[in-house]
Design a protein around this motif. Structure first.
Motif, PDB file in Angstrom:
ATOM      1  N   GLU A 138     -42.891-114.692 -27.620  1.00 24.58           N
ATOM      2  CA  GLU A 138     -43.159-113.771 -28.721  1.00 24.58           C
ATOM      3  C   GLU A 138     -43.176-114.523 -30.039  1.00 24.58           C
ATOM      4  O   GLU A 138     -42.531-115.551 -30.198  1.00 24.58           O
ATOM      5  N   GLY A 139     -43.909-113.972 -30.998  1.00 26.78           N
ATOM      6  CA  GLY A 139     -44.066-114.642 -32.274  1.00 26.78           C
ATOM      7  C   GLY A 139     -45.258-115.574 -32.291  1.00 26.78           C
ATOM      8  O   GLY A 139     -45.394-116.405 -33.181  1.00 26.78           O
ATOM      9  N   THR A 143     -48.448-112.157 -29.343  1.00 27.98           N
ATOM     10  CA  THR A 143     -47.840-111.028 -30.044  1.00 27.98           C
ATOM     11  C   THR A 143     -48.851-110.374 -30.978  1.00 27.98           C
ATOM     12  O   THR A 143     -48.952-109.142 -31.062  1.00 27.98           O
ATOM     13  N   ALA A 178     -44.867-111.011 -39.406  1.00 24.59           N
ATOM     14  CA  ALA A 178     -43.522-110.933 -38.825  1.00 24.59           C
ATOM     15  C   ALA A 178     -43.184-112.106 -37.914  1.00 24.59           C
ATOM     16  O   ALA A 178     -42.036-112.246 -37.483  1.00 24.59           O
ATOM     17  N   THR A 179     -44.165-112.965 -37.611  1.00 24.75           N
ATOM     18  CA  THR A 179     -43.903-114.026 -36.621  1.00 24.75           C
ATOM     19  C   THR A 179     -42.801-115.014 -37.016  1.00 24.75           C
ATOM     20  O   THR A 179     -42.082-115.497 -36.125  1.00 24.75           O
ATOM     21  N   GLY A 181     -39.983-114.438 -38.171  1.00 23.50           N
ATOM     22  CA  GLY A 181     -38.707-113.862 -37.765  1.00 23.50           C
ATOM     23  C   GLY A 181     -38.551-113.733 -36.270  1.00 23.50           C
ATOM     24  O   GLY A 181     -37.463-113.422 -35.771  1.00 23.50           O
ATOM     25  N   GLN A 182     -39.630-113.990 -35.519  1.00 23.75           N
ATOM     26  CA  GLN A 182     -39.572-113.859 -34.065  1.00 23.75           C
ATOM     27  C   GLN A 182     -39.425-115.195 -33.351  1.00 23.75           C
ATOM     28  O   GLN A 182     -38.939-115.244 -32.225  1.00 23.75           O
ATOM     29  N   LEU A 183     -39.889-116.259 -33.981  1.00 20.91           N
ATOM     30  CA  LEU A 183     -39.882-117.573 -33.350  1.00 20.91           C
ATOM     31  C   LEU A 183     -39.185-118.551 -34.288  1.00 20.91           C
ATOM     32  O   LEU A 183     -39.655-118.800 -35.406  1.00 20.91           O
TER      33      LEU A 183
END
Length: 545
Positions: A138-139, A143, A178-179, A181-183
């Motif tokens: 994810e990220g 995603t 938002a990526t 904060g995901q990776l």
């Protein structure tokens, strides 16, 4: 270029590809600069551009075929051409995933072109892309693709294709922001995902193609986050996924579904960043591994791999965003995948010469660029490639690359040249040493006669084993071992200190053992070295130094 279309049609597909190529052309340097995952090698923008370039070229070819008629191509023809072009031209991890996204969309749009089909196409694309990646993260671009499909799905009931693509674009743009904060690797570097950024650019182009204007809420711009610094990139390399395999291996593969399923399992055990896309007998395989030869051999076991590209990450992992070219590289044309892995492990960029399909000058120019060096030594390893290699060298020189063409006529001469290559000495000295090593290597090979014909050694019949020395038939034999011994004896009659044997794909190791023993017993001061990796239809390559 713009147009307004009520539905998706072939012209809209053509416009979409053209606009996507134009957008990625503008933004590829910026996308390259934020590339830190899965490997910080700074080429995601370039890889996406080249993938779309291939897709756009395939669509243009379909339109060119209709120029003599009054009609334009059918939508199905255009989207299938787009998907096929992306598949055969896919570069890198993100380019391979983009090819699968386009293939997923094409499979639906070939059957319909309204808003419902567009929604389904985006969903099918996201699902197909996830299925193609061995270990989805994810990220990433996955995603972003999923978010685009989900946003498009929320327009259900709206009959407007424009509303569908606008929603998909907005959903992708929000997901991209938002990526970081995901990776974790993105957050440490202060960037969004490079592949996802490229997908947003492609979707933006789709909005313009269908709506005739930029997205309703404006073109996506880089959010206010810290730029990538050398320190941040080095930190990512030290603590993130960049501490991984040394090689990126990509090839097209002709194989059945069952064989590809086994290949996925095999490659997943060899490395990471595995993506296998395609279908209907043609696949694009991408993987990061330490043993490049094993990755290619796995493809050989599954089917017929070709357009093999092996890239050594090397210094890019140590200084991932210092994309200065290396001082010197070597490009080698090889007849089989085994030698491709061997040469890649020696630091060379390889080009596979398939039987009856010699590489074009464009492939050689591409390999010279992939070497990413100020100075490149080109080893064509085939007398028939002399003019092609010269044309490629001349083209590369116009791009500011210093290229030296050593006219090697056989793979064993290329191996000899590569063995003495020393990038730390001056370019001229290195070229002289490599040229001398190649020139001191006499070469021979075994081949199977395809028909009755006259040769310098007499008349051969179909199925005879021919022993060639320096390109001329010197021995006509009935079996491989006996003919090989005769060729070696003739070559060693003029002296020599080292015999190099390169076994063909289907030749048993016992032949090498027998020939090594023959040399050891008959020529006490001569050493033998054996490699596996000759091309199809050539049982044995022989070199004597």
């Amino acid at each position: 270029m713009s147009q307004t279309a009520d539905d998706m049609d072939a012209v809209a597909v053509r416009t979409w590809c053209s606009l996507a190529l134009e957008t990625l052309g503008r933004e590829r340097a910026a996308i390259d600069a934020i590339n830190v995952f899965p490997v910080a090698d700074g080429d995601t923008g370039t890889n996406l551009y080249l993938t779309v370039e291939s897709a756009a070229g395939a669509v243009e070819a379909v339109f060119a075929a209709h120029e003599t008629g009054a009609s334009v191509p059918a939508l199905a023809d255009a989207v299938r051409a787009m998907a096929h072009g992306a598949l055969i031209g896919a570069r890198g991890n993100s380019g391979t995933i983009l090819a699968q996204l386009l293939r997923g969309m094409a499979g639906v749009l070939a059957d319909g072109h309204d808003a419902d089909h567009l929604r389904l196409a985006l969903t099918r694309a996201a699902t197909a892309a996830r299925a193609a990646v061995a270990h989805p993260v994810e990220g990433t671009v996955l995603t972003v693709a999923t978010a685009a499909a989900e946003a498009a799905g929320r327009t259900a009931g709206d009959p407007s294709p424009q509303a569908v693509v606008q929603a998909a674009y907005e959903g992708a743009r929000t997901a991209l922001d938002a990526t970081p904060g995901q990776l974790a690797v993105l957050g440490r570097a202060g960037v969004v995902d490079a592949g996802g950024r490229g997908l947003v650019a492609v979707l933006e182009a789709l909005v313009v193609a269908l709506c005739g204007q930029a997205p309703e809420h404006g073109t996506w711009v880089t959010p206010d986050i810290a730029p990538v610094t050398t320190a941040a990139a080095d930190d990512c390399a030290a603590g993130g996924p960049q501490d991984g395999p040394a090689f990126e291996v990509i090839y097209l593969l002709e194989a059945g579904d069952d064989a590809v399923d086994r290949l996925r399992t095999r490659l997943d055990g060899l490395g990471d960043s595995l993506v296998v896309v395609g279908g209907d007998g043609l696949w694009n395989v991408h993987v990061h591994v330490d043993d490049a030869g094993a990755a290619v051999e796995a493809g050989v076991e599954a089917g017929r791999p070709y357009r093999i590209r092996i890239t050594h990450f090397g210094a890019d992992r140590v200084h991932p965003h210092r994309r200065d070219p290396a001082q010197r590289g070597v490009v080698v044309v090889v007849p089989g995948p085994g030698l491709s892995g061997l040469c890649a492990e020696a630091g060379a960029t390889t080009v596979l010469a398939r039987p009856g399909e010699p590489p074009a000058s464009g492939e050689l120019v591409d390999a010279i660029r992939r070497a990413h060096a100020r100075e490149v030594v080109l080893l064509p390893n085939d007398a028939e490639l002399r003019h092609t290699a010269a044309a490629a060298a001349e083209q590369a020189r116009t791009e500011g690359i210093r290229v030296a063409l050593i006219p090697t006529r056989a793979a064993v001469q290329g191996i000899a040249a590569l063995a003495v290559h020393e990038p730390d000495r001056s370019f001229d000295e290195d070229v002289v040493a490599m040229t001398a090593a190649a020139g001191a290597t006499r070469y021979g090979e075994l081949a199977v006669a395809e028909r009755q014909s006259w040769t310098m050694a007499g008349i051969c019949q179909a199925g005879d084993i021919l022993g060639l020395i320096e390109g001329d038939v010197a021995v006509i034999g009935e079996d491989v071992p006996g003919t090989a011994r005769s060729v070696i004896d003739r070559m060693l009659a003029a002296g020599g200190e080292l015999v190099t044997l390169v076994l063909g794909e289907d030749v048993p190791d016992a032949l090498a053992d027998a020939l090594e023993e023959h040399v050891r017993e008959g020529y006490l001061a001569v050493d033998t070295v054996v490699y596996r990796g000759g091309g199809q239809g050539t049982p044995l390559l022989i070199g004597v130094e």
